[in-house]
Motif scaffolding. Sequence first.
Motif, short mmCIF file in Angstrom:
data_model
loop_
_atom_site.label_atom_id
_atom_site.label_comp_id
_atom_site.label_asym_id
_atom_site.label_seq_id
_atom_site.Cartn_x
_atom_site.Cartn_y
_atom_site.Cartn_z
N UNK A 3 54.72 12.54 6.17
CA UNK A 3 53.28 12.32 6.37
C UNK A 3 53.12 10.98 7.08
N UNK A 4 52.72 11.04 8.34
CA UNK A 4 52.59 9.82 9.13
C UNK A 4 51.28 9.81 9.87
N UNK A 5 50.27 9.15 9.31
CA UNK A 5 48.99 9.07 10.02
C UNK A 5 49.18 8.51 11.42
N UNK A 6 48.43 9.08 12.37
CA UNK A 6 48.44 8.52 13.72
C UNK A 6 47.64 7.22 13.68
N UNK A 7 48.26 6.15 14.12
CA UNK A 7 47.66 4.83 13.97
C UNK A 7 47.42 4.18 15.33
N UNK A 8 46.22 3.63 15.52
CA UNK A 8 45.94 2.75 16.65
C UNK A 8 45.65 1.38 16.06
N UNK A 9 46.37 0.35 16.51
CA UNK A 9 46.17 -0.97 15.91
C UNK A 9 45.18 -1.81 16.71
N UNK A 10 44.47 -2.64 15.99
CA UNK A 10 43.48 -3.57 16.55
C UNK A 10 43.70 -4.92 15.88
N UNK A 11 43.41 -6.02 16.61
CA UNK A 11 43.44 -7.34 15.97
C UNK A 11 42.15 -7.53 15.19
N UNK A 12 42.11 -8.57 14.37
CA UNK A 12 40.89 -8.87 13.62
C UNK A 12 39.71 -9.10 14.57
N UNK A 13 39.98 -9.73 15.73
CA UNK A 13 38.93 -9.96 16.74
C UNK A 13 38.36 -8.65 17.27
N UNK A 14 39.20 -7.62 17.28
CA UNK A 14 38.78 -6.33 17.85
C UNK A 14 38.27 -5.36 16.79
N UNK A 15 38.14 -5.82 15.54
CA UNK A 15 37.81 -4.90 14.44
C UNK A 15 36.49 -4.16 14.70
N UNK A 16 35.50 -4.87 15.22
CA UNK A 16 34.22 -4.20 15.48
C UNK A 16 34.35 -3.15 16.59
N UNK A 17 35.26 -3.39 17.53
CA UNK A 17 35.54 -2.38 18.56
C UNK A 17 36.12 -1.13 17.91
N UNK A 18 37.00 -1.33 16.94
CA UNK A 18 37.59 -0.19 16.23
C UNK A 18 36.48 0.63 15.57
N UNK A 19 35.55 -0.05 14.91
CA UNK A 19 34.44 0.67 14.25
C UNK A 19 33.55 1.37 15.29
N UNK A 20 33.36 0.70 16.44
CA UNK A 20 32.52 1.31 17.47
C UNK A 20 33.16 2.61 17.98
N UNK A 21 34.48 2.56 18.17
CA UNK A 21 35.18 3.76 18.65
C UNK A 21 35.16 4.86 17.59
N UNK A 22 35.22 4.46 16.33
CA UNK A 22 35.13 5.42 15.23
C UNK A 22 33.75 6.09 15.25
N UNK A 23 32.73 5.27 15.48
CA UNK A 23 31.35 5.76 15.53
C UNK A 23 31.15 6.75 16.68
N UNK A 24 31.78 6.43 17.84
CA UNK A 24 31.65 7.31 19.02
C UNK A 24 32.49 8.57 18.90
#
Length: 347
Positions: A315-336
């Motif tokens: 079981x290996x989730x597909x992971x895209x990593x983001x830095x702490x500075x990019x965390x809001x970008x990660x949430x934005x992409x999740x939202x989209x």
Amino acid sequence: MRALRLLEWKSEPLLTEVDEPTPGPGQVVVRIGGAGACHSDLHLMDEFEAGVVPWNPPFTLGHENAGWVHTLGAGVTGLEVGQPVAVYGPWGCGVCARCRLGIDPYCENPAGAPVPGGGGGLGLDGGMAEYELVPDARHIVPLPDGLDPVRAAPLTDAGLTPYHAIRRSWPKLPPGSWAVVIGVGGLGHVGVQILKATTAARVIAVDTRPEALRLAEEYGADLTLLSGAETADEIRRITGRGADVVLDFVGADPTLRLGAAVARTVGDLTIVGIAGGTLPVSYFSVPYEVSIQTTYWGSRPELIEVLDLGARGLVQPKVTTFSLDEANTAYQRLREGSLEGRAVVVP
Ligand SMILES: [Zn+2]
Ligand SMILES: [Zn+2]
């Protein structure tokens, strides 16, 4: 240290400077190696308001965490500084019957918990920071060999939540059975892997997004269906009699309708997604003996099991990593909906 904090309801989280935590007696500070961005965090930022849950901002986000033991509070034994660990996310009272079984999300004495019905990233400071204070060493689960914190972090929620939902339906998934996964996002794509790794069921994955179905296929789904007006009929035709287990990782009106329409007699329809849809249930509206249930997160023993599946590569989730500075970008992409698999913030 830096931390991504939700300062008030219905707001974007902010990266701010806060004091580094120090552990009290029995507590542990973890240096975060990975903190998953969960779809439920979007509900926290976008929809929640005072009174919805028994806690309020401000707190640091991130309820899906792994890293290394950083400092141990007085009296903590059995853990080594620098040891790779996962953080069990739901923090109950620790003494009620549910907590004693390791099922903290169903704690029956929420007033005795560090925060009622929550945990780190859910009312208390979570892992989207350099360090996280874990209020009791029993929430620390050592990582098995072969699993690093970045890959372990999503297993604590995106892995554990579907694992719990699937494990309880194991007796209904013998060879010859069919499982339907509705919604192949952060949890659903892991659900497909867990079904394939732990049962002999054939798996049908359903989503509105072609790229999500490609991911489901990559992770072992036997069949993928783009959801539409014909989906229920198609599933009935393919399975011949309906699905033994339906896992709805969305939980909206149309997905619940689809789940009820394709469930087999004596089957399970399990609602994992928190979209808040409703399903009218009457004697005539669902097949005989279909069990309809919600589940929330999973137990501590189940986390140990799912980490084992992760360490063995099953079981290996597909992971895209983001830095702490990019965390809001990660949430934005999740939202989209433009994110494949899980976003993990690496501080
Ligand atoms: Zn979550
Ligand atoms: Zn409890």
